[in-house]
Design a protein around this motif. Structure first.
Motif, short mmCIF file in Angstrom:
data_model
loop_
_atom_site.label_atom_id
_atom_site.label_comp_id
_atom_site.label_asym_id
_atom_site.label_seq_id
_atom_site.Cartn_x
_atom_site.Cartn_y
_atom_site.Cartn_z
N ASP A 103 0.83 -1.22 0.00
CA ASP A 103 0.00 0.00 0.00
C ASP A 103 0.86 1.27 0.00
O ASP A 103 2.02 1.24 0.37
N ASP A 104 0.21 2.35 -0.35
CA ASP A 104 0.69 3.73 -0.15
C ASP A 104 1.71 4.21 -1.18
O ASP A 104 2.10 5.37 -1.14
N HIS A 154 -5.72 2.64 -4.05
CA HIS A 154 -5.76 2.91 -2.60
C HIS A 154 -6.32 4.32 -2.41
O HIS A 154 -5.90 5.04 -1.53
N HIS A 158 -5.87 9.17 0.12
CA HIS A 158 -5.67 8.41 1.36
C HIS A 158 -6.44 9.00 2.54
O HIS A 158 -5.99 8.96 3.68
#
Ligand code: NI
Length: 290
Positions: A103-104, A154, A158
């Protein structure tokens, strides 16, 4: 004399009458020629006829061409329907499957280090990318695509999706897909909500299946490669979805040990879409999977 004059007058009248008759006959004959000259207007009418014949032909062609155009469009309409058919479930091969997820990112250097280890071990993973980072690392996005690993979303910023609604929520859910499509010939089919935070409203609004995890490495918290490796190996099992973050050098370090080790242990490292397919699951929009 008078008789002779009368006779000559009579003959003049008679001849004149005959003459008139002859002239009239000639005139009639000439008029007949003239009427055959009407054939000139027939030749004029020939192109007219040809023109009307062309008009008839084009009138015939027109309905033909309109009859053809739907059949030209039909394959176009059918094509997406064929390509959107779910892929057939792969044959079970008795091997253990695990889905590593990151992720990220993307994050240039660390993402690409992880990609390299994956490729060296004939492994794939799923990269849940944050939209607002994509245009900073377009080459990394392309490398992920070319490697055969899965690109997933994602969200764009965020944010915790449960705190958003309306067009702001839709933007967060869909903008990453638009950015990915502009870079590579694919787009995310899966979305991971930031913080794993989901509500009924988020499920209803999401055009994508919502993917969580069942093995949390806490790599972002420990920033310790050994602990990350330990956390994965302790919890690894067939069908697991493992959560990591490709922003950290310590996670890339962990992968260099972890990925060859999983392979030794007999795991196939597959994408989340592949894992679900092996499990016979067709992921549905707005449903949560972990
Ligand atoms: Ni995240």
């Amino acid at each position: 004399m008078m008789k002779k004059r009368k006779n000559s007058l009579y003959s003049w009248i008679k001849n004149g009458f005959l003459g008139l008759l002859i002239l009239g006959g000639l005139g009639f004959a000439l008029a007949g020629c003239g009427s055959s000259g009407v054939s000139g207007s027939e030749t004029d009418s020939t192109p007219m006829f040809a023109a009307s014949a062309e008009a008839t032909v084009s009138a015939l062609e027109e309905p033909e061409s309109t009859a053809l155009s739907p059949s030209h469009e039909l394959p176009k309409l059918e094509a997406p329907a064929v390509s959107s058919e779910p892929e057939p479930a792969p044959e079970p091969d008795g091997r253990k499957k695990i889905a590593l997820t990151f992720d990220d990112g993307p994050n240039g250097k660390t993402t690409e280090r992880i990609l390299k280890v994956l490729q060296e071990n004939d492994a794939k993973a799923t990269f849940f990318m944050v939209g607002n980072r994509i245009n900073t690392y377009p080459d990394t996005v392309k490398k992920v695509y070319e490697s055969g690993s899965e690109i997933a979303s994602h969200t764009y910023s965020h944010f915790d999706l449960t705190k958003l609604n309306g067009s702001t929520l839709q933007y967060e859910l869909t903008e990453t897909n638009r950015l990915i499509r502009a870079l590579v010939p694919t787009e995310p089919k899966l979305l991971r909500p930031p913080y794993g935070s989901v509500s009924a409203a988020v499920k209803n609004a999401s055009p994508f299946p919502l993917i969580l995890w069942d093995v949390d490495t806490l790599d972002w918290k420990t920033r310790n490669a050994e602990k990350t490796v330990e956390n994965v190996l302790r919890s690894a099992h067939d069908g697991a979805i493992v959560l990591m973050h490709d922003l950290h050098a310590t996670t890339a370090d962990a992968c260099e040990t972890l990925i060859p080790k999983l392979r030794e242990m007999g795991y196939d490292m597959v994408t989340v879409s592949e894992l679900l397919a092996y499990q016979g699951i067709t992921p549905q929009a707005g449903k949560v999977y972990n």
